[in-house]
Design a protein around this motif. Structure first.
Motif, short mmCIF file in Angstrom:
data_model
loop_
_atom_site.label_atom_id
_atom_site.label_comp_id
_atom_site.label_asym_id
_atom_site.label_seq_id
_atom_site.Cartn_x
_atom_site.Cartn_y
_atom_site.Cartn_z
N THR A 183 42.74 15.88 0.62
CA THR A 183 43.70 15.09 -0.14
C THR A 183 43.94 13.75 0.55
O THR A 183 43.77 13.62 1.76
CB THR A 183 45.05 15.82 -0.29
OG1 THR A 183 45.59 16.09 1.01
CG2 THR A 183 44.87 17.14 -1.04
N ALA A 184 44.34 12.76 -0.25
CA ALA A 184 44.62 11.43 0.30
C ALA A 184 45.38 10.61 -0.72
O ALA A 184 45.23 10.81 -1.94
CB ALA A 184 43.34 10.71 0.69
N ASN A 185 46.17 9.68 -0.22
CA ASN A 185 46.75 8.65 -1.09
C ASN A 185 45.87 7.41 -0.94
O ASN A 185 45.70 6.90 0.16
CB ASN A 185 48.20 8.33 -0.69
CG ASN A 185 48.80 7.27 -1.60
OD1 ASN A 185 48.62 6.07 -1.39
ND2 ASN A 185 49.51 7.71 -2.62
N PHE A 186 45.33 6.97 -2.06
CA PHE A 186 44.36 5.86 -2.01
C PHE A 186 44.55 4.96 -3.22
O PHE A 186 44.53 5.42 -4.37
CB PHE A 186 42.94 6.42 -1.97
CG PHE A 186 41.86 5.37 -1.97
CD1 PHE A 186 41.74 4.47 -0.92
CD2 PHE A 186 40.95 5.29 -3.02
CE1 PHE A 186 40.75 3.50 -0.92
CE2 PHE A 186 39.94 4.34 -3.02
CZ PHE A 186 39.84 3.44 -1.96
N ARG A 187 44.78 3.69 -2.96
CA ARG A 187 44.93 2.67 -3.99
C ARG A 187 45.99 3.06 -5.04
O ARG A 187 45.80 2.88 -6.24
CB ARG A 187 43.59 2.37 -4.66
CG ARG A 187 42.48 1.91 -3.68
CD ARG A 187 42.75 0.51 -3.15
NE ARG A 187 41.84 0.12 -2.09
CZ ARG A 187 40.70 -0.55 -2.30
NH1 ARG A 187 40.31 -0.88 -3.52
NH2 ARG A 187 39.93 -0.90 -1.27
#
Length: 268
Positions: free
Chosen positions: A148-152
């Motif tokens: 998981t990641a927070n991206f853009r």
């Protein structure tokens, strides 16, 4: 068969990392993509190719590639503009964006078309701060791990397989220790799912991108936003006149209002 394919990848991977040629493509990953780019409309679907090779990968629409190839071949055969337009009526439209990753200098070239203008944005490949887990799933018979990641501006969930040790994936989703086979944002506005993986023997033709003019990302994002939210105004600024349109009952249609969108970009 899968073990043979993985051995093929492992043999070629060191070459793809260290080669200076940067033009040979040896693996194709096909993704089914859905996108809710306009809140006022249904999700669109596309097939996207990720072609991987020597220090380079390119991500583009299969459907748009077919349309472009048809147009180019018919131009060479001497077909008129009207004949070409008629002949491609039945072909599906695809995403016009092309993403070219150059791993030797860690840059990304984004090629796109707004109205009839060709633009290229060059940016450094962002290091996504993925959080990997031990949660697994099986996709196309490959064991995948969840990340998981927070991206853009979006929260992403991706599933990657270490059986194919290529740090790539759809769109700009890269940086994991294996190929991304599935990804979606938390709102499920944008989803990517691998449909097939296979070998190819292709040479990337950089001359195909010579018609694109370089602009900054800020300038491109502004141009795209203006076109997506009010395309009629952009066209009129270019001297394109839109005539009066009427519906089946003869009522005048507010073209300006009809063409506006509730833009929902993948990057927020």
């Amino acid at each position: 068969m899968r073990k043979i394919f993985n051995l093929f990848i492992l043999i070629l991977l060191p070459y793809s990392i260290y080669s200076q040629d940067g033009s040979k493509l040896f693996m194709r990953v096909q993704y089914s993509v859905t996108a809710l780019e306009d809140f006022g409309k249904k999700q669109t679907d596309d097939w996207m190719y990720l072609d991987l090779g020597n220090n380079v990968s390119v991500y583009y629409s299969y459907f748009n590639h077919i349309r472009d190839s048809t147009v180019q071949s018919q131009r060479k055969l001497g077909y008129s503009v009207f004949e070409i337009i008629e002949n491609i009526k039945g072909t599906k439209r695809g995403n016009k964006d092309i993403f070219l990753f150059l791993s030797n200098n860690k840059t990304l070239n984004h090629y796109s078309i707004i109205t009839a203008d060709y633009y290229m944005v060059t940016e450094p490949v962002e290091q996504i701060k993925w959080i990997t887990t031990r949660e697994t799933a099986t996709i196309l018979n490959y064991k995948c791990f969840k990340a998981t990641a927070n991206f853009r501006g979006r929260d992403w969930t991706a599933w990657f397989t270490q059986d194919i040790p290529v740090s790539g994936g759809p769109w700009k989703l890269n940086g994991l220790p294996g190929l991304v086979l599935k990804a979606e944002d938390s709102e499920k506005h944008y989803t990517f799912e691998c449909m097939a993986i296979g070998k190819i023997d292709k040479t990337l033709q950089m001359s195909d991108y010579s018609k694109y003019s370089s602009v900054s990302k800020k300038e491109f994002d502004m141009l795209l936003y203006k076109f997506k939210t009010n395309p009629l105004a952009v066209l009129e600024n270019k001297g394109v006149t839109i005539g009066v349109a009427k519906d089946a009952n003869g009522r005048v249609i507010d073209v300006n209002q009809k063409m506006k969108t509730q833009y929902n970009p993948i990057e927020r």
